[in-house]
Design an enzyme around this catalytic site. Structure first.
Site, mmCIF file in Angstrom:
data_model
loop_
_atom_site.group_PDB
_atom_site.id
_atom_site.type_symbol
_atom_site.label_atom_id
_atom_site.label_comp_id
_atom_site.label_asym_id
_atom_site.label_seq_id
_atom_site.Cartn_x
_atom_site.Cartn_y
_atom_site.Cartn_z
ATOM 1 N N LYS A 20 -5.526 -10.171 -6.767
ATOM 2 C CA LYS A 20 -6.771 -10.502 -6.071
ATOM 3 C C LYS A 20 -7.859 -9.471 -6.406
ATOM 4 C CE LYS A 20 -6.020 -8.174 -1.781
ATOM 5 N NZ LYS A 20 -6.206 -7.863 -0.484
ATOM 6 N N LYS A 27 0.825 -1.218 0.000
ATOM 7 C CA LYS A 27 0.000 0.000 0.000
ATOM 8 C C LYS A 27 0.853 1.260 0.000
ATOM 9 C CE LYS A 27 -4.336 -1.699 1.910
ATOM 10 N NZ LYS A 27 -5.324 -1.617 2.971
ATOM 11 N N LYS A 48 -11.195 -3.787 -3.873
ATOM 12 C CA LYS A 48 -12.083 -2.619 -3.893
ATOM 13 C C LYS A 48 -11.480 -1.489 -4.712
ATOM 14 C CE LYS A 48 -13.472 -3.371 0.904
ATOM 15 N NZ LYS A 48 -12.752 -3.185 2.153
HETATM 16 P P1 TYM Z 1 -10.865 -5.721 4.018
HETATM 17 O O1 TYM Z 1 -11.822 -4.627 4.242
HETATM 18 O O2 TYM Z 1 -9.763 -5.513 3.011
HETATM 19 O O3 TYM Z 1 -11.609 -7.046 3.581
HETATM 20 C C1 TYM Z 1 -12.688 -7.534 4.355
HETATM 21 C C2 TYM Z 1 -12.701 -9.051 4.332
HETATM 22 O O4 TYM Z 1 -12.765 -9.526 2.996
HETATM 23 C C3 TYM Z 1 -11.697 -10.435 2.743
HETATM 24 N N1 TYM Z 1 -11.251 -10.278 1.340
HETATM 25 C C4 TYM Z 1 -11.155 -11.277 0.464
HETATM 26 N N2 TYM Z 1 -11.401 -12.593 0.600
HETATM 27 C C5 TYM Z 1 -11.215 -13.366 -0.512
HETATM 28 N N3 TYM Z 1 -10.812 -12.850 -1.718
HETATM 29 C C6 TYM Z 1 -10.561 -11.540 -1.882
HETATM 30 N N4 TYM Z 1 -10.198 -11.058 -3.061
HETATM 31 C C7 TYM Z 1 -10.729 -10.685 -0.747
HETATM 32 N N5 TYM Z 1 -10.576 -9.342 -0.554
HETATM 33 C C8 TYM Z 1 -10.900 -9.128 0.732
HETATM 34 C C9 TYM Z 1 -10.598 -10.037 3.706
HETATM 35 O O5 TYM Z 1 -9.703 -11.092 3.954
HETATM 36 C C10 TYM Z 1 -11.404 -9.644 4.932
HETATM 37 O O6 TYM Z 1 -11.736 -10.796 5.684
HETATM 38 N N6 TYM Z 1 -7.726 -5.510 7.915
HETATM 39 C C11 TYM Z 1 -9.016 -5.983 7.466
HETATM 40 C C12 TYM Z 1 -10.177 -5.471 8.301
HETATM 41 C C13 TYM Z 1 -10.036 -5.658 9.766
HETATM 42 C C14 TYM Z 1 -10.257 -6.861 10.487
HETATM 43 C C15 TYM Z 1 -10.044 -6.526 11.855
HETATM 44 C C16 TYM Z 1 -10.585 -8.151 10.103
HETATM 45 C C17 TYM Z 1 -9.726 -4.699 10.674
HETATM 46 N N7 TYM Z 1 -9.749 -5.200 11.941
HETATM 47 C C18 TYM Z 1 -10.162 -7.485 12.870
HETATM 48 C C19 TYM Z 1 -10.700 -9.110 11.112
HETATM 49 C C20 TYM Z 1 -10.491 -8.773 12.457
HETATM 50 C C21 TYM Z 1 -9.251 -5.526 6.047
HETATM 51 O O7 TYM Z 1 -8.663 -4.579 5.576
HETATM 52 O O8 TYM Z 1 -10.230 -6.211 5.396
#
Ligand code: TYM
Length: 332
Positions: A194, A111, A197
């Site tokens: 992957k 990032k 967003k």
């Molecule tokens: P974020 O917002 O990027 O994504 C949210 C969830 O979606 C999953 N994900 C995917 N799974 C499969 N294929 C993909 N292409 C894909 N893109 C995203 C992510 O693995 C996630 O489960 N850091 C985290 C948010 C967070 C969090 C936490 C999660 C903050 N605090 C505490 C669990 C526990 C994030 O940026 O997810």
């Protein structure tokens, strides 16, 4: 006692990866576990956000949770910034997290890109905030997609470091739950990236708000190769785009990649895509419609978040007091 915590950033364009890698799996877990699902708005501001859009996206992620089948009566749904204990615990955990651990985080490197010197401290410290999210509730299980594995390992290391430093057994070491057939959904245009967003190409991802026509068009345009579907998953090796579509089908149909290969062995992708498209429309269409209805009723969505904030806040406050006592912060 088992307790689940997970979250999604309100950064717009929730997509099929977020659904299959995370949210869809939460729906099954809520039956058997105490669940806390957060909209992690403090994570979102580690990169620039437009304030109006951030508010709208926070409501939209809440709407996606509910439309996907998360029951706000059974589970706690809230936005992170409304429970200030997340930030307070982040500070305490920051004080015991070695810089060397953060330097290993690949997502920061990706990032921050080439301009690492200009990246914000928040972006660098982000995994500590994520550890605090989980540990604040003493969560035992964290259902996420494959890309969050490294952050979760760090959360476990931080929990262990805290317990060891203070000679307590306070934080459980949270277990990742990486579930289903599509733990890493790839871009529909490029099997080496992957689904994300932030991808500028509209055809690269299925958004949770896409209507039937958009879903069908994107699947039709998805990249594949000229070979037919193989009889077994071995035949998908080195065929990233083909493997991705098969995994998506398996996850949407709640079956295995083996089963999908068996069902479509020898068929061409043109035929498979049309079946995948029908399945995706059947599964995602009703969710998209409900998201639309919920977006038209922000008062209802805000009410859910307010009630979740109260419930999450009560647990957070109790735990933070216990942590303050362990650390030696006087509560006169
Ligand atoms: P974020 O917002 O990027 O994504 C949210 C969830 O979606 C999953 N994900 C995917 N799974 C499969 N294929 C993909 N292409 C894909 N893109 C995203 C992510 O693995 C996630 O489960 N850091 C985290 C948010 C967070 C969090 C936490 C999660 C903050 N605090 C505490 C669990 C526990 C994030 O940026 O997810």
């Amino acid at each position: 006692m088992s307790r689940i915590f997970s979250g999604v950033q309100p950064t717009g364009n929730l997509h099929l990866g977020n659904y299959l890698g995370a949210i869809r799996n939460w729906v099954g877990l809520q039956e058997n576990f105490e669940c806390i699902f957060c909209i992690v708005d403090l994570h979102a501001i580690t990169l620039p956000q437009d304030p109006e859009e951030l508010r709208a996206h926070t409501r939209e992620v809440t709407a996606v949770y509910i439309a996907a089948g998360i029951d706000p009566e059974k589970c706690i749904i809230f936005n992170q910034s409304m429970v200030p204990e997340h930030s307070e615990l982040t500070w305490m955990l920051s004080c015991i997290t070695p810089l060397g651990w953060l330097n290993r985080m690949t997502q920061f490197k990706a990032k921050a890109g080439k301009h690492r010197e200009n990246a914000g401290l928040g972006l660098y410290a982000y995994p500590v905030l994520m550890a605090a999210d989980i540990l604040l509730y003493r969560a035992t299980h964290v259902p996420v997609g494959d890309d969050q594995k490294q952050h979760l390992e760090l959360a476990r290391d931080i929990a262990g470091a805290f317990n060891q430093k203070y000679g307590v057994d306070y934080f459980p070491l949270p277990e990742p739950q990486i579930l289903g057939a599509a733990t890493r959904v790839m871009s529909l245009r490029d099997g080496s990236h992957k689904m994300s967003k932030s991808d500028d190409s509209d055809y690269s991802r299925l958004n949770m708000t896409d209507d039937a026509d958009a879903i069908a068009l994107k699947i039709r345009k998805a990249r594949t190769d000229a070979d037919p579907l193989p009889e077994t998953p071995d035949g998908l090796a080195n065929r990233a785009e083909a493997a991705n579509l098969v995994e998506i089908y398996a996850a949407l149909a709640e079956t295995s990649v083996e089963e999908v290969c068996h069902k479509f062995a020898g068929k061409m992708f043109s035929e498979f895509k049309s079946e995948l498209s029908d399945l995706a429309v059947a599964r995602l269409g009703p969710i998209a419609r409900e998201i639309g209805e919920l977006k038209a009723d922000p008062g209802y969505v805000d009410g859910i978040l307010r009630s979740g904030t109260k419930r999450a806040g009560a647990i957070a406050k109790r735990h933070l007091h216990e942590i303050q006592d362990i650390v030696g912060l006087l509560r006169p």
